[in-house]
Scaffold this motif. Sequence first.
Motif, PDB file in Angstrom:
ATOM      1  N   GLN A   1       0.822  -1.201   0.000  1.00  0.00           N
ATOM      2  CA  GLN A   1       0.000   0.000   0.000  1.00  0.00           C
ATOM      3  C   GLN A   1       0.859   1.256   0.000  1.00  0.00           C
ATOM      4  N   ASP A   2       1.991   1.218   0.699  1.00  0.00           N
ATOM      5  CA  ASP A   2       2.844   2.398   0.750  1.00  0.00           C
ATOM      6  C   ASP A   2       3.423   2.720  -0.624  1.00  0.00           C
ATOM      7  N   ASP A   3       3.532   1.715  -1.501  1.00  0.00           N
ATOM      8  CA  ASP A   3       4.038   1.941  -2.849  1.00  0.00           C
ATOM      9  C   ASP A   3       3.076   2.781  -3.676  1.00  0.00           C
ATOM     10  N   ILE A   4       1.807   2.852  -3.283  1.00  0.00           N
ATOM     11  CA  ILE A   4       0.828   3.643  -4.032  1.00  0.00           C
ATOM     12  C   ILE A   4       1.112   5.139  -3.872  1.00  0.00           C
ATOM     13  N   ILE A   5       1.794   5.516  -2.800  1.00  0.00           N
ATOM     14  CA  ILE A   5       2.179   6.917  -2.591  1.00  0.00           C
ATOM     15  C   ILE A   5       3.369   7.191  -3.510  1.00  0.00           C
TER      16      ILE A   5
END
Length: 177
Positions: free
Chosen positions: A26-30
């Motif tokens: 999910q942090d990769d979506i930032i």
Amino acid sequence: IINISLKKIFPFLCACLFVCIQGFAQDDIIPPVPDPPKLVNNFSKELPDFLSASQQQALENKLVAFNNSTSNQIVIVIVDDLGGYAPYEYASRLGNKWGVGQQKIKNGIVILIKPTESDGNRREVFISPSAGLQGAIPDAATSRIVSNEILPQFKKGNFYEGLDRATNVLMSLAKAE
């Protein structure tokens, strides 16, 4: 001595690993901080022309001048997908990852725009001030700015006008802090 068999802790370890992998995914979506850094950022592949080049540059110049004169920082980010995050959470994570504003004073503002409807998810506009500006720009003020300045212009297709008006109000409120 506690004797725990691998059979008993294996499901727990798998669950922990899944949660960790999910968090990293999910942090990769930032998106990463742009290089060179910019204050107006359109990551939308669906609406790459959300703002014209001249409109984007006009907003960038305005926000850079505001940053230089007050040390408060406003960042505009346009994305197609929030990766399952609520808008406030996405904006907060982005602000933290990018270091919007001065970290000691926490004087940054993220204007998050998800202009498209996809996968049953609606369009989103959210303004997230850092903790240091929440006294001058509380949630009620950000809601009014979105409702009164941004959305009426967006509904007419005047994306630049909505952002220009919103940043004017945010700048006047942030200067008081």
